[in-house]
Design a protein around this motif. Structure first.
Motif, short mmCIF file in Angstrom:
data_model
loop_
_atom_site.label_atom_id
_atom_site.label_comp_id
_atom_site.label_asym_id
_atom_site.label_seq_id
_atom_site.Cartn_x
_atom_site.Cartn_y
_atom_site.Cartn_z
N PRO A 33 -4.72 75.71 103.99
CA PRO A 33 -3.12 76.23 103.06
C PRO A 33 -1.99 75.61 103.95
N VAL A 34 -2.40 75.80 105.39
CA VAL A 34 -1.23 75.05 105.63
C VAL A 34 -0.49 74.27 104.99
N PHE A 35 -1.46 72.90 105.06
CA PHE A 35 -1.18 71.19 104.60
C PHE A 35 -0.40 71.54 103.32
N GLY A 36 -1.10 72.10 102.41
CA GLY A 36 -1.30 72.49 100.40
C GLY A 36 0.51 74.05 100.62
N SER A 37 0.91 74.27 101.82
CA SER A 37 1.87 75.05 101.41
C SER A 37 3.46 74.19 102.04
N LEU A 109 13.77 76.26 101.69
CA LEU A 109 12.20 75.78 102.22
C LEU A 109 11.55 76.07 103.58
N PHE A 110 12.66 76.57 104.25
CA PHE A 110 12.09 76.35 105.62
C PHE A 110 11.71 77.82 105.72
N ALA A 111 12.46 78.66 105.22
CA ALA A 111 12.17 80.34 104.85
C ALA A 111 10.67 80.39 104.53
N TRP A 112 9.99 79.41 103.30
CA TRP A 112 8.81 79.27 103.07
C TRP A 112 7.77 78.66 103.89
N LEU A 113 8.04 77.62 104.02
CA LEU A 113 6.83 77.27 105.26
C LEU A 113 7.08 78.29 106.28
N VAL A 316 16.29 57.59 105.43
CA VAL A 316 15.84 59.56 106.44
C VAL A 316 16.44 60.58 104.66
N ALA A 317 16.10 60.43 103.81
CA ALA A 317 15.66 60.67 102.55
C ALA A 317 14.26 60.77 102.23
N VAL A 318 14.12 60.13 102.63
CA VAL A 318 12.32 59.84 103.24
C VAL A 318 11.39 60.97 103.62
N ALA A 319 12.11 60.79 104.83
CA ALA A 319 11.53 61.34 106.56
C ALA A 319 11.90 62.78 106.19
N LEU A 320 12.71 62.81 105.09
CA LEU A 320 13.21 64.52 105.34
C LEU A 320 12.91 65.08 104.02
N VAL A 321 12.40 64.61 103.04
CA VAL A 321 11.68 65.07 101.88
C VAL A 321 9.96 65.64 102.26
N PHE A 322 9.19 64.40 103.11
CA PHE A 322 7.90 64.53 103.87
C PHE A 322 7.69 65.11 105.31
N LEU A 323 9.33 66.22 105.71
CA LEU A 323 9.31 66.50 107.22
C LEU A 323 7.96 67.23 107.01
N PRO A 324 8.53 68.52 105.67
CA PRO A 324 7.53 69.84 105.95
C PRO A 324 6.26 69.19 106.03
N PRO A 329 2.73 72.63 110.87
CA PRO A 329 2.29 73.38 111.99
C PRO A 329 2.81 73.86 113.22
N VAL A 330 4.28 73.84 112.98
CA VAL A 330 5.13 74.05 113.84
C VAL A 330 5.13 75.27 113.36
N GLY A 331 5.17 76.04 112.28
CA GLY A 331 5.44 77.31 112.22
C GLY A 331 4.31 78.03 111.88
N VAL A 332 2.67 78.11 112.71
CA VAL A 332 1.62 78.42 112.69
C VAL A 332 2.13 78.17 114.24
N LEU A 333 2.08 77.47 115.10
CA LEU A 333 2.68 77.70 116.36
C LEU A 333 3.58 78.78 116.98
N LEU A 334 4.70 79.76 115.89
CA LEU A 334 5.52 80.12 116.17
C LEU A 334 4.83 81.60 115.94
N ALA A 335 3.92 81.44 114.75
CA ALA A 335 3.28 82.93 114.54
C ALA A 335 2.24 83.00 115.52
N CYS A 336 1.90 81.97 116.30
CA CYS A 336 -0.04 82.78 117.01
C CYS A 336 1.16 83.24 118.66
#
Length: 357
Positions: A33-37, A109-113, A316-324, A329-336
């Motif tokens: 689910p982490v990387f699927g999202s 997208l940031f809210a979703w992640l 930059v576009a390639v980096a931003l597209v794959f940045l999620p 994992p940073v979202g998991v870190l904040l939740a913990c």
């Protein structure tokens, strides 16, 4: 047996383990689910964000053709040429329409992640509290189940991001405004250094230290609200209440929160640089495509890339597209971190991740 369960959610292990270590264990055990999202966010960034950029190019393509005609006319007459001198204002209008839409896509997208990773962390706690193994839990957290759990929280999570956005934009623009004012010689006694004139003390204070201080204050302010989405998922509260709760939780743990956020930011920056480097290989083919659109006219292509720097833009576009993939994992870190600062509150609450209704 719950006492012998190897799950990361046991109270004893969570109490002694660092937040980052716990987040890594959750990311590893719940990687689907982490990387699927994250992959879902990448696909949305590519399709929606790419569609917006393509629409911007389509809307301004006539301006590019006009600039090309001007360039060819100047070449034929052996005259000097200023790229897009007659089209610049119209291109800027298109850009002012494209950039806010891209920013909105990024916020959504940031809210979703952040919501998805908070739900994943809550699911991991619930599974650990029951002492069950991942293979024996009925209704494992598939992407569809993750969406069902996230859906009640997405509206408030989006409002949290919109309320937090000024914490990013205002300091960022204020620091850039200081640099622009110095560049335009609008700050008395402060001159931008040149090759022959080294930086003065005034420039170091105003042009180097002051912007960094402004950006650092903005980052600290952002860290105080960084737990708001995780609070919303855990407490099922409103966006404003979640932001107030995040501010309260981080009040007595400023250094810890800032350190965790710096760790997450550093990981994202490193991932961005690596992805940007990989994107330069894609940029080569984009450059060839742009050359083909100008009938292999190297000079006209050079004029075109003045406003559309292919190598940089594509990388930059390639980096931003794959940045999620790095943001998840940073979202998991904040939740913990929220759970740790909140003393484990919300661990057994249905709103933290259970289906509503």
């Amino acid at each position: 047996m719950a006492g012998s369960s190897p799950e990361i959610g046991s109270v004893e292990r969570r109490a002694g383990a660092p937040v980052a270590a716990e987040a890594l264990r959750i990311t590893g055990r719940e990687r689907r689910p982490v990387f699927g999202s994250a992959v879902t966010a990448c696909a949305a960034a590519l399709l929606v964000g790419g569609g917006i950029v393509v629409a911007g190019f389509v809307a301004s393509w006539g301006l590019f053709l006009a600039a090309r005609r001007d360039a060819e006319f100047s070449i034929a007459n052996e005259d000097s040429y200023v790229a897009y001198a007659d089209q610049w204002s119209s291109l800027a209008k298109v850009a002012f329409g494209v950039y806010p839409l891209l920013l909105l896509v990024a916020v959504v997208l940031f809210a979703w992640l952040l919501t998805a990773q908070a739900v994943v962390a809550a699911y991991a706690r619930e599974r650990a509290a029951s002492g069950a193994d991942a293979a024996t839990v009925p209704g494992a957290l598939t992407l569809r189940a993750l969406w069902c759990r996230c859906r009640p929280h997405l509206g408030s999570a989006l409002r949290v991001q919109l309320l937090t956005l000024p914490c990013v934009l205002v300091p960022a623009l204020a620091g850039l405004l200081v640099l622009a004012a110095i560049q335009l010689e609008m700050v008395p006694g402060v001159v931008w250094p040149t090759y022959h004139d080294p930086a003065t003390v005034q420039f170091i204070l105003v042009g180097r230290i002051l912007p960094v201080v402004i950006w650092a204050l903005g980052f600290v302010l952002l860290t105080r609200f960084s737990l708001a989405t995780a609070v919303r998922v855990a407490d099922n509260c409103s966006a404003r209440a979640a932001m107030r709760r995040s501010w309260t939780l981080t009040r007595t743990a400023r250094l810890r929160t800032t350190g965790v956020c710096l760790l997450g930011t550093g990981a994202v920056v490193v991932a961005y640089m690596v992805l940007k480097w990989l994107g330069t290989y894609v940029a080569h083919w984009a450059g060839l495509l742009m050359l083909a659109t100008t009938d292999d006219n190297v000079w006209v292509t050079g004029v075109l890339v003045i406003i559309t720097p292919v190598a940089v833009a594509v990388a930059v576009a390639v980096a931003l597209v794959f940045l999620p993939l790095a943001l998840a994992p940073v979202g998991v870190l904040l939740a913990c971190l929220r759970e740790r600062l909140d003393g484990g509150a919300g661990e057994a609450r249905a709103p933290s991740g259970a289906l509503v209704g």
